[in-house]
Motif scaffolding. Structure first.
Motif, mmCIF file in Angstrom:
data_model
loop_
_atom_site.group_PDB
_atom_site.id
_atom_site.type_symbol
_atom_site.label_atom_id
_atom_site.label_comp_id
_atom_site.label_asym_id
_atom_site.label_seq_id
_atom_site.Cartn_x
_atom_site.Cartn_y
_atom_site.Cartn_z
ATOM 1 N N HIS A 156 17.264 65.036 72.441
ATOM 2 C CA HIS A 156 16.200 65.302 73.412
ATOM 3 C C HIS A 156 16.801 65.596 74.786
ATOM 4 C CE1 HIS A 156 15.890 60.683 74.445
ATOM 5 N NE2 HIS A 156 16.854 61.247 75.109
ATOM 6 N N TRP A 192 9.019 69.460 80.682
ATOM 7 C CA TRP A 192 8.628 68.715 79.491
ATOM 8 C C TRP A 192 9.850 68.170 78.765
ATOM 9 C CZ3 TRP A 192 3.623 67.660 78.957
ATOM 10 C CH2 TRP A 192 2.699 68.512 79.589
ATOM 11 N N SER A 237 11.636 67.493 75.529
ATOM 12 C CA SER A 237 11.520 68.219 74.266
ATOM 13 C C SER A 237 12.687 67.874 73.353
ATOM 14 C CB SER A 237 11.492 69.735 74.511
ATOM 15 O OG SER A 237 10.413 70.086 75.350
ATOM 16 N N ARG A 256 15.118 75.162 70.550
ATOM 17 C CA ARG A 256 14.105 74.195 70.974
ATOM 18 C C ARG A 256 13.091 74.009 69.849
ATOM 19 N NH1 ARG A 256 10.805 74.503 76.755
ATOM 20 N NH2 ARG A 256 9.640 72.533 76.544
ATOM 21 N N THR A 268 10.343 71.393 69.894
ATOM 22 C CA THR A 268 9.001 71.060 70.368
ATOM 23 C C THR A 268 8.650 71.922 71.576
ATOM 24 O OG1 THR A 268 9.846 69.274 71.774
ATOM 25 C CG2 THR A 268 9.168 68.700 69.534
ATOM 26 N N HIS A 326 5.170 65.668 75.731
ATOM 27 C CA HIS A 326 6.528 65.136 75.764
ATOM 28 C C HIS A 326 6.935 64.675 74.369
ATOM 29 C CE1 HIS A 326 6.887 65.251 80.094
ATOM 30 N NE2 HIS A 326 5.789 64.543 80.249
ATOM 31 N N THR A 363 6.075 60.649 71.035
ATOM 32 C CA THR A 363 5.408 61.662 71.854
ATOM 33 C C THR A 363 4.526 61.009 72.910
ATOM 34 O OG1 THR A 363 3.461 61.814 70.411
ATOM 35 C CG2 THR A 363 5.322 63.279 69.919
#
Length: 732
Positions: free
Chosen positions: A298, A305, A307, A327, A329, A334, A352
């Motif tokens: 992450h 954000w 991600s 990437r 998400t 978040h 999340t």
């Protein structure tokens, strides 16, 4: 107090704990290796020669009460509360779990002394996790019947039969075994070795994190450091083959004071010895492996954000190297702390924060066919609680996580006093209090503290808690001569120099706890007068005041206040604050940013009550913080809070702390012998030191309305204006 004889305890363990597993395989084994592990951890308490107690506060910590739970990791979850199984036993704080591929090395040790071992894996399941039940973070192994995961009966969840014990021990003669005081985080098993983060070895300079990755050989306790000296590593993850370990690390950059996202990169090295270390991903944290060439991690993206990303790496050459990053998400919510299992690499578990919920939840991302379907795991079970740091079972059939257990299935209430393992348990007891700015009465019988708002007093054994003032107050100090007199500051904390804050004395009725205390204002003008500390002769009180336009130290009459006498002790365009008068009357310690005013950097200084002898005692490095000094009973040392040891884990993996680097230290008054007392990822502060030794036992909080789970979580995630708009100005 006489220590309990060890043979008796061992007999109780062998006769009571082992049969509760209900597994004939274990019961028929010779269990001497197991008992030798437990034997090395049995406590002795010898109060002879005690010299005092230190009590401090930890921001929000007493409200956590975490337990590890698991739910089915299927692609179509029914909104049935029975999907969730509580795995840990409702004692203390349990977090960052790991399912070993086999029941554990413990079973291997037991098999070495038994020929009846064929059905061990079929009858036993295991969980490795971090727990604080022993007064400090350590790694535990729980063994329980494997059929437990298939049961939805409530009594199965809340009253499990299990065998549990710490995995890290110190066998006789093992010179390289770990000392008992250290943070131990994100553990995993690779072969016969435990891989984890510890903070037991000091760093080479102030504000350099002590966090490093270690590998302990479980049969012997022999431990090696995998992180190079001078480097801090966080969040280790071992590859499926066991050959590689990935970590989040700032490398040679070190820690620069960040408290939201750490400025870490992903490094990979050989698990066996830490060799072939290579930077594979710039800007990333919390790595996990899908296979030996795929890492998920992450980071906070440029759009604000948090991600999850996937990195393909090449581990076939001389050193690991990056091939590509994608990437996973998208913007709009978040996602952090990913987990993946080689058994189902298309399923990614993440925590999340979405605008549709005020809580952090675990979800599964199904990457099959590139469709990225999101499957809720925890919100359908427990919608109104934060869930943290998912992890998969080896077959990917279950996803684990930890969350606050709350009042429904909590087995112990929050603690008003939590005993923390002391470096010198025979001479110093160490306690965390559920409150702020504690102080001991001169006779050691009572402790005052604040709850922002309100001033409270309890007996030192935790009994008879009572509120003595309802005003918003911060800092407490007892008068040395007048019995039952407490000094405090009333008004808003963290305020401007001109804010109305005054010093008051609170006189308790020692003969009647129910009588209303007498409250007397000692300062006039209200120009941010705070942090009172009385002289040992009972005549004077030192405090900080913003009356000149800057926060400096003043001394006034202890009984009548500044109207009866006041003089200025320090002067300058900086902040001198958080003062404490030594028991021998010779010195006043305080915290100051005078080296770099308004920078947020504070060091500890000392000055004599007549203004002479000013000198610096503790400096926590460039931009560092050392605050809230308090003298030892003999005036030879101070206890204080500081970022001297940097940050100990990734802040996003924990509930929110304003200063997650705060730890409790002691030092001699000449600045030598700086010693770390606490090892955790929390915000510790406002310590006080009494000459009286308190028995090192936990004390439950008996105040009404106290409950778990009322803690904040990462409100800084919505600091970006665009993200804040998505969340309508609410937390995260």
């Amino acid at each position: 107090m006489r220590p309990t004889p060890r043979p008796y305890i061992l007999n109780q363990i062998s006769s009571q704990l082992l049969p509760t597993l209900g597994c004939s395989t274990l019961m028929n084994m010779r269990v001497s290796p197991l008992l030798s592990l437990i034997y090395s951890f049995l406590p002795f308490v010898d109060p002879a020669g005690v010299t005092g107690s230190i009590v401090f506060t930890t921001f929000g910590r007493s409200l956590y009460g975490f337990d590890i739970h698991a739910a089915a990791a299927t692609k179509s979850l029914s909104p049935d509360r029975r999907d969730e199984v509580q795995l840990t036993d409702g004692v203390s704080v349990n977090y960052n779990g790991f399912f070993p591929a086999s029941p554990s090395l413990l079973l291997s040790l037991l098999r070495q002394s038994s020929s009846s071992s064929s059905r061990a894996n079929d009858s036993i399941d295991a969980l490795i996790y971090v727990t604080e039940r022993r007064g400090y973070p350590t790694v535990y192994l729980d063994l329980f019947p494997a059929s437990r995961f298939a049961s939805n009966r409530r009594e199965t969840l809340e009253l499990p039969t299990r065998l549990q014990f710490p995995l890290l021990h110190q066998p006789p003669g093992a010179a390289d075994a770990l000392p008992f005081i250290s943070m131990k985080d994100r553990p995993s098993i690779s072969g016969d070795r435990l891989i984890f983060v510890s903070t037991h070895e000091p760093s080479q300079s102030p504000r350099q994190s002590w966090a490093a990755v270690y590998s302990t050989h479980l049969p012997t306790g022999s431990t090696i450091r995998l992180t190079p000296f001078g480097i801090a590593d966080f969040s280790p993850a071992v590859s499926p083959s066991g050959e590689w370990t990935a970590v989040a690390s700032a490398g040679d950059r070190g820690w620069t004071g960040e408290i939201h996202e750490l400025n870490t990169d992903i490094y990979v090295f050989k698990t066996r010895d830490g060799s072939t270390r290579a930077l594979v991903v710039k800007h990333g944290g919390w790595p996990c492996w899908a296979d030996d060439s795929t890492i998920f991690f992450h980071r906070q993206s440029s759009d604000g954000w948090w991600s999850v990303f996937r990195a393909e790496i090449n581990t076939q050459g001389d050193a690991p190297e990056l091939i590509s990053i994608v990437r996973i998400t998208p913007p709009g919510f978040h996602a952090f702390t990913p987990a993946v299992s080689p058994a189902a690499p298309e399923l990614i578990a993440v925590a999340t924060r979405r605008s549709s919920s005020q809580y952090r939840h675990i979800e599964l991302i199904d990457l099959a066919g590139g469709r990225n379907a999101y499957i809720e795991v925890t919100r359908v079970n427990v919608p109104n609680a934060h869930h943290f740091n998912p992890f998969f079972s080896p077959d990917a059939g279950r996803v684990g996580y930890h969350r606050c257990r709350g009042g429904r299935n909590g087995r112990t209430p929050p603690l008003i006093l939590e005993s923390i393992k002391s470096l010198s348990p025979e001479t110093i007891s160490l306690f965390r209090i559920d409150g702020s700015f504690p102080s001991f009465s001169p006779d050691g019988h009572q402790i005052a503290y604040v709850n922002l708002p309100g001033v409270y007093v309890i007996n030192s054994d935790g009994s008879n808690p009572r509120e003595v003032s309802t005003s918003n107050s911060f800092s407490t100090a007892w008068d040395w001569k007048r019995k039952g007199v407490i000094y405090t500051s009333q008004g808003p904390q963290f305020a401007h120099e001109s804010t109305e804050v005054d010093i008051v004395s609170i006189t308790l009725n020692e003969d009647d706890d129910t009588a209303k205390p007498l409250i007397k204002k000692l300062t006039t003008g209200g120009k941010n007068n705070a942090f009172p500390s009385p002289s040992p002769d009972g005549k004077w009180v030192v405090f900080r005041s913003g009356r000149s336009g800057h926060k400096n130290l003043y001394v006034m009459d202890a009984v009548e206040g500044e109207r009866a006498g006041i003089y200025r002790l320090t002067a300058g365009p900086w902040s001198d604050t958080m003062c404490n008068w030594s028991p021998d009357g010779e010195w006043i310690a305080f915290s100051s940013d005078r080296d770099d005013p308004e920078s947020g950097s504070f060091s500890i200084f000392m000055v004599r009550p007549d203004g002479t002898g000013l000198r610096k005692v503790v400096h926590s490095g460039d931009k560092g913080r050392a605050n809230h000094p308090w003298f030892s009973p003999d005036s030879s040392s101070i206890v204080f809070t500081s970022d001297y040891a940097g940050v100990s884990s990734e802040p996003v993996a924990n509930p929110h702390h304003f200063q997650p680097y705060g730890e409790i230290f002691t030092a001699k008054i000449d600045g030598s012998e700086i010693t770390r007392l606490t090892h955790n990822s929390y915000e510790d502060g406002t310590p006080a030191w009494s000459p009286f030794f308190l028995e090192p036992v936990d004390v439950a909080n008996s105040l009404p309305g106290v409950s778990y789970c009322r803690f904040d979580d990462c409100h800084w995630l919505s600091s970006n204006k665009q993200i804040n708009a998505v969340f309508n100005g609410t937390s995260c």
